[in-house]
Design an enzyme around this catalytic site. Sequence first.
Site, PDB file in Angstrom:
ATOM      1  N   PRO A  38       0.811  -1.200   0.018  1.00 56.19           N
ATOM      2  CA  PRO A  38      -0.102  -0.098  -0.014  1.00 56.19           C
ATOM      3  C   PRO A  38       0.827   1.208   0.123  1.00 56.19           C
ATOM      4  CG  PRO A  38      -0.027  -1.029   2.122  1.00 56.19           C
ATOM      5  CD  PRO A  38       0.670  -1.870   1.223  1.00 56.19           C
ATOM      6  N   ASP A  39       0.227   2.380  -0.503  1.00 59.37           N
ATOM      7  CA  ASP A  39       1.030   3.578  -0.277  1.00 59.37           C
ATOM      8  C   ASP A  39       0.859   4.339   1.052  1.00 59.37           C
ATOM      9  OD1 ASP A  39      -1.505   4.841  -0.501  1.00 59.37           O
ATOM     10  OD2 ASP A  39      -1.064   5.859  -2.466  1.00 59.37           O
ATOM     11  N   PHE A  40       1.073   5.501   1.145  1.00 58.77           N
ATOM     12  CA  PHE A  40       1.061   5.816   2.588  1.00 58.77           C
ATOM     13  C   PHE A  40      -0.213   6.793   2.763  1.00 58.77           C
ATOM     14  CE2 PHE A  40       5.380   5.369   2.134  1.00 58.77           C
ATOM     15  CZ  PHE A  40       5.798   4.623   3.071  1.00 58.77           C
ATOM     16  N   ARG A  41      -0.303   7.858   1.691  1.00 63.67           N
ATOM     17  CA  ARG A  41      -1.523   8.775   1.910  1.00 63.67           C
ATOM     18  C   ARG A  41      -2.752   8.706   0.944  1.00 63.67           C
ATOM     19  NH1 ARG A  41       3.543  10.692   2.327  1.00 63.67           N
ATOM     20  NH2 ARG A  41       3.982  11.281   4.403  1.00 63.67           N
ATOM     21  N   ASN A 112      11.145   5.148  -1.829  1.00 66.15           N
ATOM     22  CA  ASN A 112      10.513   3.527  -1.315  1.00 66.15           C
ATOM     23  C   ASN A 112      11.625   2.927  -0.627  1.00 66.15           C
ATOM     24  OD1 ASN A 112       8.276   4.602  -2.477  1.00 66.15           O
ATOM     25  ND2 ASN A 112       8.431   3.206  -4.457  1.00 66.15           N
ATOM     26  N   ASP A 114      11.315  -0.409  -0.315  1.00 69.32           N
ATOM     27  CA  ASP A 114      10.790  -1.831  -0.669  1.00 69.32           C
ATOM     28  C   ASP A 114      12.155  -2.666  -1.384  1.00 69.32           C
ATOM     29  OD1 ASP A 114      10.315  -0.866  -3.336  1.00 69.32           O
ATOM     30  OD2 ASP A 114       8.395  -0.519  -2.868  1.00 69.32           O
ATOM     31  N   HIS A 131      15.035   7.716   1.420  1.00 68.66           N
ATOM     32  CA  HIS A 131      14.900   7.266   2.735  1.00 68.66           C
ATOM     33  C   HIS A 131      15.222   6.044   3.184  1.00 68.66           C
ATOM     34  CE1 HIS A 131      11.303  10.212   1.946  1.00 68.66           C
ATOM     35  NE2 HIS A 131      12.346  11.069   2.123  1.00 68.66           N
TER      36      HIS A 131
HETATM   37  P1  OAD Z   1       2.394   8.943  -0.558  1.00 70.08           P
HETATM   38  O1  OAD Z   1       1.218   7.662  -0.138  1.00 70.08           O
HETATM   39  O2  OAD Z   1       2.268  10.018  -0.127  1.00 70.08           O
HETATM   40  O3  OAD Z   1       2.100   9.303  -2.249  1.00 70.08           O
HETATM   41  C1  OAD Z   1       1.691   8.309  -3.357  1.00 70.08           C
HETATM   42  C2  OAD Z   1       1.172   9.109  -4.557  1.00 70.08           C
HETATM   43  O4  OAD Z   1       0.933   7.840  -5.549  1.00 70.08           O
HETATM   44  C3  OAD Z   1      -0.166   9.705  -4.109  1.00 70.08           C
HETATM   45  O5  OAD Z   1      -0.413  10.870  -5.037  1.00 70.08           O
HETATM   46  C4  OAD Z   1      -1.099   8.541  -5.011  1.00 70.08           C
HETATM   47  O6  OAD Z   1      -2.411   9.086  -5.506  1.00 70.08           O
HETATM   48  C5  OAD Z   1      -0.473   8.083  -6.156  1.00 70.08           C
HETATM   49  N1  OAD Z   1      -0.478   6.694  -6.530  1.00 70.08           N
HETATM   50  C6  OAD Z   1      -0.958   5.560  -5.605  1.00 70.08           C
HETATM   51  N2  OAD Z   1      -1.127   4.470  -6.486  1.00 70.08           N
HETATM   52  C7  OAD Z   1      -0.982   4.956  -7.780  1.00 70.08           C
HETATM   53  C8  OAD Z   1      -1.080   4.236  -9.311  1.00 70.08           C
HETATM   54  N3  OAD Z   1      -1.222   2.943  -9.261  1.00 70.08           N
HETATM   55  N4  OAD Z   1      -0.684   4.959 -10.243  1.00 70.08           N
HETATM   56  C9  OAD Z   1      -0.358   6.237  -9.942  1.00 70.08           C
HETATM   57  N5  OAD Z   1      -0.251   6.920  -8.961  1.00 70.08           N
HETATM   58  C10 OAD Z   1      -0.580   6.163  -7.923  1.00 70.08           C
HETATM   59  O7  OAD Z   1       3.654   8.193  -0.978  1.00 70.08           O
HETATM   60  P2  OAD Z   1       5.150   9.003  -0.979  1.00 70.08           P
HETATM   61  O8  OAD Z   1       4.998  10.041  -1.673  1.00 70.08           O
HETATM   62  O9  OAD Z   1       5.935   7.970  -1.501  1.00 70.08           O
HETATM   63  O10 OAD Z   1       8.363   7.976   4.261  1.00 70.08           O
HETATM   64  O11 OAD Z   1       5.513   9.306   0.592  1.00 70.08           O
HETATM   65  C11 OAD Z   1       6.617   9.748   0.859  1.00 70.08           C
HETATM   66  C12 OAD Z   1       7.022   9.352   2.421  1.00 70.08           C
HETATM   67  O12 OAD Z   1       6.273   9.531   3.331  1.00 70.08           O
HETATM   68  C13 OAD Z   1       7.488   8.007   2.150  1.00 70.08           C
HETATM   69  O13 OAD Z   1       8.718   7.947   1.874  1.00 70.08           O
HETATM   70  C14 OAD Z   1       7.314   7.572   3.655  1.00 70.08           C
HETATM   71  C15 OAD Z   1       5.928   8.446   4.105  1.00 70.08           C
HETATM   72  O14 OAD Z   1       6.360   8.933   5.194  1.00 70.08           O
HETATM   73  C16 OAD Z   1       9.297   7.167   5.094  1.00 70.08           C
HETATM   74  O15 OAD Z   1       8.885   6.074   5.106  1.00 70.08           O
HETATM   75  C17 OAD Z   1      10.287   7.674   5.770  1.00 70.08           C
END
Ligand code: OAD
Length: 288
Positions: A38-41, A112, A114, A131
């Site tokens: 899963p992503d974060f936000r 990432n 991962d 990170h």
């Molecule tokens: P986020 O979860 O903040 O952002 C992910 C982005 O990808 C969002 O804009 C989603 O809408 C988009 N997204 C998800 N699935 C997608 C798909 N299939 N195709 C296109 N876009 C998609 O994640 P990051 O920006 O990586 O820190 O977060 C940054 C940091 O915040 C991470 O490295 C982590 C976290 O706290 C640490 O682990 C230290």
Amino acid sequence: IKAQVPTFESIARGISKGEYKKIIIMCGAGISVASGIPDFRSPKTGLYANLEKYNLPYPEAIFDISYFAEKPEPFFTLARELYPGNFEPTPVHHFFKLLEKKNVLKRVYTQNIDTLERCAGVSENKIVEAHGSFATASCQNCGEEYKAIDIKSTIMSGKIPYCKYCEKGIVKPDITFFGEQLAQKFWWHESDFPKADLLIVMGTSLQVEPFCDLIKNVPQNCHRLLINNVEVAVNRSSGYRKKTDMGFKFNEKSNYRDAKKIGDCQKSIKELVELIGWNKEFKKLMKK
Ligand code: OAD
């Protein structure tokens, strides 16, 4: 003569003709969602929306170094779910490798942890894991270094790994927590970004500093392409610069170099590869 504002298609043509030779990728959790992480936000599906079971004071606490020192259990429970070895790289990761093979990849800057860029075969010197990652770990007390494999079975069995040398410290994967210094390699950006001729920003919400700030460090004439399922902007909490100085300028008259492709990044990359004319090689690479 006014330069043409680039588009997804014109950038594909440019790559095809060899006009971009120093491509920098900035990516985040969105590129690994297709592999099952899963992503974060993202609302509902993102990690931060699904942390109830850990009883955290606030979602980011799971990656906060002072919280970890008090209560490491939530992080290790999560680490068990996310541990490398259980996930496969996606087409986007293979595309990075293809850029490297074509000799046009300057660097992948990933947020990432991962290690899927490595799993896709991208050379270590082409990747900046800004990170950190699960690939290595270190004792929080004596600093002794470990490899992922050394602590994997302890983490997987639901226990907390302690240092076998000092027998006191917790061995923490070398992921950069909030409150910690970024990986040393992050500073490569100082020499990399001024040389870029194309920046592709992919699968990131651009919410975390100082990583998000890098989008402004490419030369003025460097094209920037956003591939994400929603439009994103850099929101500086410190606010000492105007937002417009930082973000993409898609809808502004002043835009001369930013392009976007809004939608699923896996689909967009397959489309990009098709437009460039690299389909055959791409498929071959993914089969490996
Ligand atoms: P986020 O979860 O903040 O952002 C992910 C982005 O990808 C969002 O804009 C989603 O809408 C988009 N997204 C998800 N699935 C997608 C798909 N299939 N195709 C296109 N876009 C998609 O994640 P990051 O920006 O990586 O820190 O977060 C940054 C940091 O915040 C991470 O490295 C982590 C976290 O706290 C640490 O682990 C230290």
